[in-house]
Every structure is written in C-alpha cells, then in structure tokens.
Design an enzyme around this catalytic site. Structure first.
Site, short mmCIF file in Angstrom:
data_model
loop_
_atom_site.label_atom_id
_atom_site.label_comp_id
_atom_site.label_asym_id
_atom_site.label_seq_id
_atom_site.Cartn_x
_atom_site.Cartn_y
_atom_site.Cartn_z
N SER A 118 0.91 -1.16 0.24
CA SER A 118 0.12 0.39 -0.38
C SER A 118 0.93 1.29 -0.01
O SER A 118 2.12 0.58 0.77
CB SER A 118 -0.65 -0.36 1.37
N TYR A 136 -1.19 0.58 10.78
CA TYR A 136 -1.24 0.39 9.22
C TYR A 136 -0.28 0.62 8.48
O TYR A 136 0.34 -0.50 8.32
CB TYR A 136 -2.76 0.71 9.05
N1 LIG Z 1 -8.38 -1.43 -0.71
C1 LIG Z 1 -7.76 0.24 -0.76
O1 LIG Z 1 -7.86 0.82 -0.85
C2 LIG Z 1 -6.38 -0.66 -0.26
C3 LIG Z 1 -5.19 0.38 -0.91
C4 LIG Z 1 -3.87 -0.34 -0.50
C5 LIG Z 1 -3.85 -1.33 -0.09
N2 LIG Z 1 -4.94 -2.39 -0.01
C6 LIG Z 1 -4.79 -3.92 0.53
O2 LIG Z 1 -5.02 -5.13 -0.08
C7 LIG Z 1 -5.40 -6.00 0.32
C8 LIG Z 1 -6.64 -6.31 -0.01
O3 LIG Z 1 -7.62 -5.61 0.19
P1 LIG Z 1 -8.83 -4.82 -0.42
O4 LIG Z 1 -9.09 -3.49 -0.61
O5 LIG Z 1 -9.55 -5.65 -1.87
O6 LIG Z 1 -9.91 -5.44 0.77
P2 LIG Z 1 -11.24 -6.04 1.71
O7 LIG Z 1 -12.08 -6.25 0.61
O8 LIG Z 1 -11.82 -6.30 2.62
O9 LIG Z 1 -9.93 -7.54 1.09
C9 LIG Z 1 -9.33 -8.12 1.90
C10 LIG Z 1 -9.64 -9.62 1.87
O10 LIG Z 1 -8.32 -10.55 2.69
C11 LIG Z 1 -8.98 -11.42 3.22
N3 LIG Z 1 -8.55 -11.14 4.58
C12 LIG Z 1 -8.68 -10.75 5.56
N4 LIG Z 1 -8.21 -11.02 6.51
C13 LIG Z 1 -7.24 -12.50 6.31
C14 LIG Z 1 -7.27 -13.51 7.29
N5 LIG Z 1 -6.49 -13.75 8.68
N6 LIG Z 1 -6.92 -14.66 6.67
C15 LIG Z 1 -7.09 -15.30 5.13
N7 LIG Z 1 -7.65 -13.60 4.69
C16 LIG Z 1 -7.60 -12.40 5.21
C17 LIG Z 1 -10.14 -11.09 2.93
O11 LIG Z 1 -11.13 -12.26 3.71
P3 LIG Z 1 -11.48 -12.85 4.94
O12 LIG Z 1 -12.26 -11.95 5.20
O13 LIG Z 1 -12.38 -13.90 3.82
O14 LIG Z 1 -11.66 -13.52 5.22
C18 LIG Z 1 -10.51 -10.34 1.88
O15 LIG Z 1 -10.94 -11.65 0.97
C19 LIG Z 1 -4.65 -6.16 1.41
O16 LIG Z 1 -3.58 -6.77 2.01
C20 LIG Z 1 -4.97 -3.65 1.61
O17 LIG Z 1 -4.17 -3.67 3.11
C21 LIG Z 1 -5.88 -2.12 0.04
#
Ligand SMILES: NC(=O)c1ccc[n+]([C@@H]2O[C@H](COP(=O)([O-])OP(=O)(O)OC[C@H]3O[C@@H](n4cnc5c(N)ncnc54)[C@H](OP(=O)(O)O)[C@@H]3O)[C@@H](O)[C@H]2O)c1
Length: 250
Positions: free
Chosen positions: A137, A150
């Site tokens: 990120s 974070y």
């Molecule tokens: N959205 C943003 O603005 C943004 C920006 C930069 C980086 N990111 C990063 O992108 C990645 C994906 O996030 P997203 O934006 O797609 O959010 P999201 O829609 O909340 O997806 C998060 C995913 O991670 C899984 N997860 C969470 N905790 C877990 C665990 N303990 N074990 C296994 N799976 C787990 C969740 O699945 P379950 O709940 O079913 O386990 C879900 O599939 C993350 O690493 C986040 O930090 C996001």
C-alpha cells in the site's frame, strides 16, 4: 501443464476486493487458480465460475496456514503467489492505539504474507519461473495521522519483501510489490468495524481505483518475460496525489 495452461497461481484473501478481482483476471489469463480466505461462502462465489480450488485460510492462524500449505503443495509446482490477504483496523491516534488491533494488522499484513511465502518458495522455485507478488500500500511509505498501526505493518512487509528479492538473487524467482492508493473495496468497511456510512465517506467526491484496476497491474507484472523483474508498482487514482492529498468534487 498443457498448451494454453500457464500454470498454478495462488491468491490469498480472494473472497472480496483486490484478491477476488486478481483471481478472476489470472484465470482469464490462463492460470489455474488456488484461492484462500476465511469466508468460504464468499470464496466459493469467486472460485466456482473460474473453476478455482477454494481452500479455507486464516493467515493469522498457525493450524489454518499449515493445512493450506499442505493442500496447496500436494499438486506440484506453483508459478505465482499473490500475497493479498490483509487490511486495516481503525484510525486510532498513536496516543490511544489499541495494541490488539496493531497485533492483528502485523499478523495479517506481515507475518501472514511471510509465512505463506516461506511455505511456497520451494514449489515456486520448482516451476522454474516463480513469481511472488505482495499487495502492499502507499500507506507503507506515506504515513498519515491515524494510520500508525497500518502504516507500520505495511512498511514492515515492504522491507521484508525487499530483503527477499535480494536473498533470492540467482534463483528463478521474482518479487513484485504492488502498492495501491485508494481502492473501493470492503477495505474501509472492515477498517471501520462494519460502519458503511463512515466507509462511504472515504470515497466521497473522488473516483477511486477499482479492484480490477489493481488486478490489471498485478496481471501485467506477472506476465512479463522471465528475465524482467518488476520491482514495484505504485498505482493511485488520478484524484489522489499522496496518502494525505485527495481532490474531492463537491
Ligand atoms: N482498498 C484499498 O484502498 C487498499 C489500498 C492499498 C492496499 N490495500 C491492500 O489490499 C489488500 C486487499 O484488500 P482489499 O482492498 O481488497 O479489501 P477487502 O475487500 O476487505 O479484501 C480483503 C481480503 O483479505 C482477506 N483476509 C483478511 N484477513 C484475512 C486473514 N486473516 N486470512 C485470510 N484472508 C484474510 C479477506 O477475506 P476473508 O475476510 O474472507 O478472510 C478478503 O478477501 C489488503 O492487503 C489491503 O491492505 C487496499
């Protein structure tokens, strides 16, 4: 592998957002997918249409990770690993930060990714062209007020995977970090404990990235020729110049 089959891709956290979009995109690119997450009902919705193998996975749980690694490695070489599982909890000021939340963020974003990668490096190397992606990120190098837990976790993951790239030099393995800015997924809903109104405010007046935009970057990076290593992709919405500078239309 058969003709048109580009090998096995493993995506963690594929039940929603960037992970789900990446699994769909890599399947469309010709990879056979293995996907993991905690919510198996949501994971099945992603996996079934692309004929992916869906496995329960909690990257913070020793037994769950052990079962996942055993199941994934039983089928031979792995070509791509996308460490995507993770997220943020809260926007607590440092002064009153809840260390349990910090512990979860460090566990999911750092230790989980390291653990899964350690367990799959052998199978990735066996493919002759293994690729490891870390979904980091901009929070990992642009800290912001309220983000300390974070920010610290994503910065730690970034450092660990930079070291991994150095340590793998000379072996048929590549490491790519994809660092997005604002992406509209379930990220903010999770961050604010299910408060969808507060989560919605994050994207008010802004055109954020979609999960597909990030999946596009990941797919591009992992489909470059074998001698080309894409170290890092920073991808932000046009409406965002840094973690703290966002242009909002009223
Ligand atoms: N959205 C943003 O603005 C943004 C920006 C930069 C980086 N990111 C990063 O992108 C990645 C994906 O996030 P997203 O934006 O797609 O959010 P999201 O829609 O909340 O997806 C998060 C995913 O991670 C899984 N997860 C969470 N905790 C877990 C665990 N303990 N074990 C296994 N799976 C787990 C969740 O699945 P379950 O709940 O079913 O386990 C879900 O599939 C993350 O690493 C986040 O930090 C996001």
């Amino acid at each position: 592998m058969t003709a048109g089959d580009r090998g096995v891709a493993v995506v963690t956290g594929a039940s929603s957002g960037i992970g789900a979009a990446t699994a769909r995109r890599l399947a469309a690119e010709g990879f056979r997918l293995v996907v993991g997450a905690r919510r198996m009902d949501r994971l099945a919705e992603v996996a079934d249409p692309i004929r992916a193998r869906a496995l329960p996975l909690d990257v913070t749980d020793v037994e769950s990770v052990g079962r996942f690694l055993a199941a994934v490695t039983e089928d031979g070489p792995i070509h791509i690993l996308v460490n995507n599982a993770g997220g943020a909890l809260g926007l607590d000021p440092f002064e009153m930060a809840d260390l349990e939340r910090w512990r979860w963020m460090y566990g999911a974003n750092v230790l989980g990714a390291v653990w899964i990668t350690q367990g799959l490096l052998g199978a990735l190397e066996e493919s002759g062209d293994g690729r490891v992606v870390l979904v980091g990120s901009i929070a990992g190098f642009q800290p912001y007020p309220g983000g300390s837990g974070y920010n610290a976790a994503k910065a730690a993951a970034k450092a660990a995977f930079e070291v991994l790239r150095m340590e793998l030099l000379g072996r048929p393995l590549r490491v790519t970090q994809v660092d997005p800015g604002m992406v509209e997924t379930e990220f903010s809903v999770v961050r604010f404990g299910g408060n969808t109104v507060r989560a919605g405010q994050v994207y008010e007046g802004v055109t954020p990235l979609t999960a597909d935009d990030v999946a596009d970057c990941i797919a591009w990076a992992v489909t470059r020729p074998s001698h080309v290593d894409i170290d890092q992709i920073v991808v932000r919405p046009r409406d965002q110049a840094s973690a703290t500078m966002v242009h909002r239309r009223s």
